[in-house]
Design a protein around this motif. Structure first.
Motif, PDB file in Angstrom:
ATOM      1  N   PHE A  76       0.855  -1.185   0.000  1.00 41.54           N
ATOM      2  CA  PHE A  76       0.000   0.000   0.000  1.00 41.54           C
ATOM      3  C   PHE A  76       0.885   1.226   0.000  1.00 41.54           C
ATOM      4  O   PHE A  76       1.811   1.341   0.802  1.00 41.54           O
ATOM      5  N   ALA A 152      -4.626  -7.387  -1.178  1.00 41.61           N
ATOM      6  CA  ALA A 152      -4.060  -6.760   0.021  1.00 41.61           C
ATOM      7  C   ALA A 152      -4.772  -7.244   1.280  1.00 41.61           C
ATOM      8  O   ALA A 152      -4.145  -7.416   2.329  1.00 41.61           O
ATOM      9  N   TRP A 153      -6.083  -7.447   1.191  1.00 41.15           N
ATOM     10  CA  TRP A 153      -6.844  -7.993   2.321  1.00 41.15           C
ATOM     11  C   TRP A 153      -6.310  -9.370   2.703  1.00 41.15           C
ATOM     12  O   TRP A 153      -6.087  -9.655   3.895  1.00 41.15           O
ATOM     13  N   LEU A 157      -3.043  -6.608   4.952  1.00 40.68           N
ATOM     14  CA  LEU A 157      -2.859  -5.163   4.989  1.00 40.68           C
ATOM     15  C   LEU A 157      -4.070  -4.391   5.505  1.00 40.68           C
ATOM     16  O   LEU A 157      -3.944  -3.234   5.908  1.00 40.68           O
ATOM     17  N   GLY A 158      -5.273  -4.996   5.491  1.00 36.15           N
ATOM     18  CA  GLY A 158      -6.420  -4.257   5.993  1.00 36.15           C
ATOM     19  C   GLY A 158      -7.745  -4.893   5.648  1.00 36.15           C
ATOM     20  O   GLY A 158      -7.791  -5.971   5.042  1.00 36.15           O
ATOM     21  N   THR A 168      -6.228   0.378   5.939  1.00 38.49           N
ATOM     22  CA  THR A 168      -4.979  -0.178   6.449  1.00 38.49           C
ATOM     23  C   THR A 168      -4.591   0.566   7.725  1.00 38.49           C
ATOM     24  O   THR A 168      -5.260   1.508   8.137  1.00 38.49           O
ATOM     25  N   SER A 169      -3.474   0.177   8.319  1.00 43.82           N
ATOM     26  CA  SER A 169      -2.996   0.879   9.512  1.00 43.82           C
ATOM     27  C   SER A 169      -2.575   2.306   9.186  1.00 43.82           C
ATOM     28  O   SER A 169      -2.372   3.114  10.085  1.00 43.82           O
TER      29      SER A 169
END
Length: 267
Positions: A76, A152-153, A157-158, A168-169
């Motif tokens: 990301f 990404a999930w 990552l989020g 995401t963070s």
């Protein structure tokens, strides 16, 4: 093959930090430091993406991009504070946001190629699906055969939000990318259990800030109407004069990703 997850994270972070195209002006850089996650290519969640309720059968497995796939590397690229703040106003997307969207995606493609080359240099094989000639996006059904956010999930990552962005963070305002490789790397442990865990509205009905932020009225308590969103950005194209002046083939908005609690962090 002499490379580790830690090595790759260092390479990705260094590339973004040093890349000259990561600047709109000497004072404004596009992306902050990236987040990186790793998923096993055999993770059963990749099969889940083929369900109609998720993406659909059009979505390819990692092995359909690279037959001996071992790992999917996902990252990301969070937009910088100046790019994000520029888009806080109501109405049209800011010029900085528009430039960040398109110049930033150019940088993203450079990173995809760089990462694939680094993996090849140590004896591996690698492919970046989103820049392959076989990558397809269906703008009638609004799905593609490789969804960077869903990947990404899976890579830790989020989780998804009401507006269908990925929180995401470091928030959701940014761009995603990924590379599939046959090198086996340590997967990232997912810190969440459910698909929408980081979205307050979908957890307990609180927030919903993105509903009022959407100039197209495409977001409601029921989720996101992708047709309305697409109509506003690409058919109505309110930024046409600005984007044509800059030579961009597409437009941008990003209002649901900015001036909301999930812009730069998990709410």
């Amino acid at each position: 093959m002499n490379i580790s997850s830690e090595n790759l994270v260092e390479k990705i972070v260094s590339f973004v930090r040093q890349e000259e195209s990561n600047r709109l002006t000497p004072e404004i850089h596009i992306y902050d430091e990236p987040l990186v996650g790793f998923a096993q290519a055999r993770d059963p969640l990749f099969v889940e993406l083929k369900k109609e309720s998720v993406v659909g059968d059009v979505h390819r497995l990692p092995q359909e991009w690279l037959t001996d796939a071992g790992t999917v590397i996902s990252y990301f690229l969070p937009f910088s504070e100046k790019v994000r703040l520029s888009n806080h106003g109501r109405g049209l997307a800011s010029e900085e946001w528009l430039k960040g969207r398109y110049q930033g995606e150019g940088l993203n493609n450079k990173l995809r190629n760089f990462l694939a080359a680094e993996l090849t240099a140590v004896g591996g094989r690698a492919v970046a699906p989103a820049i392959e000639k076989d990558w397809l996006a269906d703008y009638q059904l609004f799905r593609s055969n490789w969804s960077e956010r869903h990947v990404a999930w899976i890579a830790g990552l989020g989780t998804f939000s009401l507006n269908r962005g990925l929180i995401t963070s470091r928030g959701m305002a940014g761009r995603f990318g990924s590379v599939v490789t046959n090198i086996e790397l340590t997967p990232t442990k997912r810190a969440y259990q459910s698909f929408f865990e980081y979205c307050p509205f979908l957890v307990d009905g609180s927030c919903g800030a993105c509903i009022e932020r959407c100039p197209a009225g495409a977001i409601s308590a029921c989720g996101k109407d992708k047709k309305k969103c697409h109509q506003y950005i690409f058919i109505d194209d309110p930024l046409a004069a600005v984007r044509i002046r800059h030579g961009y083939s597409g437009s941008a908005c990003g209002k649901c990703q900015t001036a909301v609690p999930c812009e730069w962090a998990i709410p």
